[in-house]
Design a protein around this motif. Structure first.
Motif, PDB file in Angstrom:
ATOM      1  N   SER A  12       0.836  -1.211   0.000  1.00 17.99           N
ATOM      2  CA  SER A  12       0.000   0.000   0.000  1.00 17.99           C
ATOM      3  C   SER A  12       0.857   1.242   0.000  1.00 17.99           C
ATOM      4  N   ASN A  39      -9.681 -12.012   4.532  1.00 16.24           N
ATOM      5  CA  ASN A  39      -9.783 -10.569   4.746  1.00 16.24           C
ATOM      6  C   ASN A  39      -8.538  -9.862   4.237  1.00 16.24           C
ATOM      7  N   LEU A  40      -7.357 -10.393   4.587  1.00 12.95           N
ATOM      8  CA  LEU A  40      -6.100  -9.790   4.152  1.00 12.95           C
ATOM      9  C   LEU A  40      -5.989  -9.823   2.634  1.00 12.95           C
ATOM     10  N   SER A  47      -8.564  -7.300   0.987  1.00  8.55           N
ATOM     11  CA  SER A  47      -8.234  -5.881   1.119  1.00  8.55           C
ATOM     12  C   SER A  47      -6.990  -5.537   0.314  1.00  8.55           C
ATOM     13  N   ASP A  66      -8.250  -5.155  -3.225  1.00  2.00           N
ATOM     14  CA  ASP A  66      -9.029  -3.917  -3.310  1.00  2.00           C
ATOM     15  C   ASP A  66      -8.102  -2.710  -3.361  1.00  2.00           C
ATOM     16  N   ASP A  67      -7.025  -2.754  -2.556  1.00  4.24           N
ATOM     17  CA  ASP A  67      -6.045  -1.670  -2.567  1.00  4.24           C
ATOM     18  C   ASP A  67      -5.435  -1.506  -3.952  1.00  4.24           C
ATOM     19  N   HIS A  82      -7.856   0.053  -6.236  1.00  3.29           N
ATOM     20  CA  HIS A  82      -8.094   1.454  -5.871  1.00  3.29           C
ATOM     21  C   HIS A  82      -7.007   2.340  -6.463  1.00  3.29           C
ATOM     22  N   GLN A 104     -13.030   2.957 -10.366  1.00  2.00           N
ATOM     23  CA  GLN A 104     -14.086   3.725  -9.704  1.00  2.00           C
ATOM     24  C   GLN A 104     -15.438   3.105  -9.995  1.00  2.00           C
ATOM     25  N   SER A 105     -15.472   1.811 -10.231  1.00  2.00           N
ATOM     26  CA  SER A 105     -16.747   1.197 -10.590  1.00  2.00           C
ATOM     27  C   SER A 105     -17.654   1.134  -9.382  1.00  2.00           C
ATOM     28  N   THR A 106     -18.958   1.359  -9.638  1.00  2.00           N
ATOM     29  CA  THR A 106     -19.950   1.272  -8.579  1.00  2.00           C
ATOM     30  C   THR A 106     -21.034   0.286  -8.978  1.00  2.00           C
ATOM     31  N   ASP A 107     -20.713  -0.571  -9.949  1.00  2.82           N
ATOM     32  CA  ASP A 107     -21.703  -1.568 -10.334  1.00  2.82           C
ATOM     33  C   ASP A 107     -21.067  -2.952 -10.164  1.00  2.82           C
ATOM     34  N   PHE A 108     -21.617  -3.945 -10.833  1.00  2.00           N
ATOM     35  CA  PHE A 108     -21.135  -5.293 -10.591  1.00  2.00           C
ATOM     36  C   PHE A 108     -19.688  -5.484 -11.033  1.00  2.00           C
ATOM     37  N   TRP A 117     -17.297  -3.984 -10.066  1.00  2.00           N
ATOM     38  CA  TRP A 117     -16.483  -3.918  -8.862  1.00  2.00           C
ATOM     39  C   TRP A 117     -16.075  -5.327  -8.446  1.00  2.00           C
ATOM     40  N   TYR A 118     -17.045  -6.236  -8.474  1.00  2.00           N
ATOM     41  CA  TYR A 118     -16.800  -7.615  -8.050  1.00  2.00           C
ATOM     42  C   TYR A 118     -16.030  -8.388  -9.115  1.00  2.00           C
ATOM     43  N   PRO A 143      -5.000  -9.206  12.167  1.00  2.00           N
ATOM     44  CA  PRO A 143      -4.770  -9.527  10.747  1.00  2.00           C
ATOM     45  C   PRO A 143      -6.013  -9.285   9.916  1.00  2.00           C
ATOM     46  N   CYS A 144      -6.369  -8.048   9.758  1.00  2.00           N
ATOM     47  CA  CYS A 144      -7.521  -7.704   8.940  1.00  2.00           C
ATOM     48  C   CYS A 144      -7.068  -6.754   7.843  1.00  2.00           C
ATOM     49  N   SER A 145      -7.692  -5.604   7.807  1.00  3.32           N
ATOM     50  CA  SER A 145      -7.430  -4.709   6.694  1.00  3.32           C
ATOM     51  C   SER A 145      -6.134  -3.945   6.901  1.00  3.32           C
ATOM     52  N   ARG A 159      -5.977  -1.171   5.523  1.00  4.29           N
ATOM     53  CA  ARG A 159      -6.460   0.182   5.281  1.00  4.29           C
ATOM     54  C   ARG A 159      -6.552   0.950   6.591  1.00  4.29           C
ATOM     55  N   HIS A 198     -27.150   3.629  -1.897  1.00  2.00           N
ATOM     56  CA  HIS A 198     -26.822   3.466  -3.320  1.00  2.00           C
ATOM     57  C   HIS A 198     -27.738   2.423  -3.943  1.00  2.00           C
ATOM     58  N   MET A 251     -19.573   6.752  -2.830  1.00  4.27           N
ATOM     59  CA  MET A 251     -19.091   5.374  -2.759  1.00  4.27           C
ATOM     60  C   MET A 251     -17.608   5.314  -3.112  1.00  4.27           C
ATOM     61  N   VAL A 252     -17.216   6.054  -4.155  1.00  7.73           N
ATOM     62  CA  VAL A 252     -15.811   6.066  -4.557  1.00  7.73           C
ATOM     63  C   VAL A 252     -14.974   6.789  -3.508  1.00  7.73           C
ATOM     64  N   ARG A 275     -14.592   4.640  -0.510  1.00 10.13           N
ATOM     65  CA  ARG A 275     -14.147   3.281  -0.851  1.00 10.13           C
ATOM     66  C   ARG A 275     -15.076   2.216  -0.272  1.00 10.13           C
ATOM     67  N   PRO A 300     -20.097  -1.775  -3.610  1.00 11.37           N
ATOM     68  CA  PRO A 300     -21.523  -1.772  -3.925  1.00 11.37           C
ATOM     69  C   PRO A 300     -22.149  -3.091  -3.483  1.00 11.37           C
ATOM     70  N   LEU A 316     -26.953  -5.993  -6.896  1.00 10.61           N
ATOM     71  CA  LEU A 316     -27.306  -5.026  -7.941  1.00 10.61           C
ATOM     72  C   LEU A 316     -28.033  -5.651  -9.129  1.00 10.61           C
TER      73      LEU A 316
END
Lengths: 316, 168
Positions: A156, A216-217, A220, A223-224, A227, A232-236, A238-239, B10-12, B14, B33, B77-78, B81, B84, B88
């Protein structure tokens, strides 16, 4: 007698504070370890080599008089001078102590693997008793999770630094495929010093007990990367994007375990190909969608034409 | 910073932005949203059926406002972070079907649907405003402003729906 009472009060205070710090921590070692670690700190302050049973008694007998314990541990964890006695005024939390032991233990992993031995060796370099290994599980779970977390943090910071350079105009913005490739490569390179023992670590990370944390690790970290890649997707999407990158990362990691080429060049070539595949896939998906839309438009147009023709024939 | 403590949990990796209550904000933004996305699809469904009727322009105007709501939440949302909702695709279809289905029952049906949906959305926004005020009105000032404004606009939609429901 007064000294003993004071000593008991201080020891009780330390235990209470350690318990409080641990309650906030979600991954807690068993309660017996709390007492062990409090005693360990005492052992490190006074006598390094003696077994901790006797040294805890020593601690009760000779505390510094009139000392007020601090309320909170200091911000970034204190630098350890390595000399007994000078750190006794410094109350670090349970978490910070464990963090230091695990960091120190990493140096011994290439030799001992992700085991209690490595942790014990690490504890020894900090001047703590080897019983410190008792704070952790014997399969090295905490050590491995700590290592993964540290690597993710390093990644990061690296990505944030690069982003800053781009924002200041000192570096070119990389195209997405190159960015993803470089980020995954940078993260995997952190495994190189430990690569011999990494397969063992992977299997420990897959233990049911560790899966929530390791997942989780992983998520994230992915995702980092997205990012900082500018997603900047806000729809599917993203997944979809994260799933694709996770697959790329995991498969490349496995390839790396079996790679014996110089400088892991086979692995990086594999990575390049997978990222290119992903880009092609997304381009194809876009093309399929536009083709689909075009076909629908064509059908609608045909339907309208036919119905108009029908209506005009009826009118005539 | 939180390096020492966070690393052992041991999580995020961030770090929390400015000490906000991330789980609460995450949930709020994700749900809002999803809600605006669903509302968008409902109006789209209604327009598909009643677009060319007398009530078309009214629905179109309400739809435009929902589009701007959705845009705002996408931006939030952006910025925060937040991920969504995974549902959807489901809201996409369900919303459209609800809108189109209620519109097929006629103008009254469409307006009744609008009234019901907007009423529950307003109540939902009010709950969120309460939650945020309980947490820390100063820290979440911007978010509170946005939600309050949207709540008022949804209330307007509700009233428009009642107006047309009564008329038709």
């Amino acid at each position: 007698k007064m000294a003993a009472a004071g000593g008991l009060r201080r020891a009780g205070w330390r235990l209470w504070r350690a318990r409080r710090a641990v309650v906030r921590c979600q991954q807690c070692p068993p309660l017996r370890a709390l007492q062990a670690s409090a005693a360990l700190r005492a052992a490190s302050d006074e006598h390094k080599k003696e077994p901790w049973a006797s040294s805890s008694q020593q601690h009760f007998e000779s505390p510094p008089a009139g000392h007020q314990p601090e309320e909170k541990p200091q911000g970034p964890h204190p630098s350890y001078t390595g000399q007994g006695g000078q750190e006794s005024e410094d109350y670090e939390s349970e978490e910070q102590l464990q963090h230091r032991i695990l960091t120190a233990a990493l140096e011994f992993v290439p030799e001992h693997g992700w085991t209690a031995e490595a942790i014990a060796e690490g504890a020894k370099t900090l001047g703590l008793s080897v019983a410190a290994a008792g704070l952790f599980h014997s399969d090295g779970s905490e050590l491995i999770l700590h290592f993964v977390s540290e690597c993710n943090t390093k990644l990061s910071e690296l990505l944030k630094k690069e982003q800053k350079l781009v924002q200041l105009g000192e570096a070119e913005k990389k195209p997405i495929d190159e960015f993803l490739r470089d980020a995954v490569e940078a993260r995997l390179r952190m495994l190189i010093p430990y690569i011999e023992k990494w397969p063992q670590a992977l299997s420990v990370l897959l233990l049911p007990r560790n899966i929530p944390s390791s997942l989780n690790l992983l998520t994230s970290m992915i995702d980092d990367i997205w990012h900082y890649a500018g997603d900047q997707s806000t729809d599917f999407n993203w997944y979809t994007r994260r799933a694709v990158l996770t697959a790329i990362y995991n498969t490349t990691e496995l390839v790396m375990m079996q790679d014996s080429s110089p400088g892991f060049e086979d692995t990086w070539r594999f990575l390049e190909n997978r990222v290119a595949d992903a880009m092609t896939m997304s381009n194809t998906a876009t093309q399929v969608q536009s083709t689909g839309e075009a076909v629908v438009q064509g059908l609608m147009g045909a339907a309208v034409t036919v119905s108009n023709a029908g209506t005009s024939r009826a009118v005539r | 910073v939180s390096g020492a403590g966070a690393a052992l949990r041991p999580c995020s990796s961030r770090v929390a932005q400015d000490g906000i209550n991330k789980p609460v904000i995450d949930r709020i933004i994700r749900v809002d949203h999803a809600g605006e996305y669903g509302a968008n699809r409902i109006y789209a469904g209604q327009m598909a059926v009643l677009g060319r009727s007398s009530v078309g322009p009214v629905i179109q105007q309400m739809w435009n406002q929902e589009k701007s709501h959705l845009k705002k939440f996408s931006e939030l949302m952006v910025a925060y972070r937040v991920r969504p909702t995974v549902l959807l695709p489901f809201w996409n279809v369900a919303g459209f079907v609800l809108g189109a289905g209620s519109a097929l029952l006629g103008k009254k049906g469409a307006m009744a649907c609008t009234v019901a949906v907007e009423e529950s959305i307003s109540e939902h926004y009010n709950n969120q405003i309460r939650t945020l005020i309980e947490e820390d009105p100063e820290k979440y000032k911007e978010l509170l402003q946005v939600i309050k404004q949207f709540r008022d606009e949804e209330q307007e939609h509700h009233d428009i729906g009642l107006e047309h429901d009564a008329e038709a």
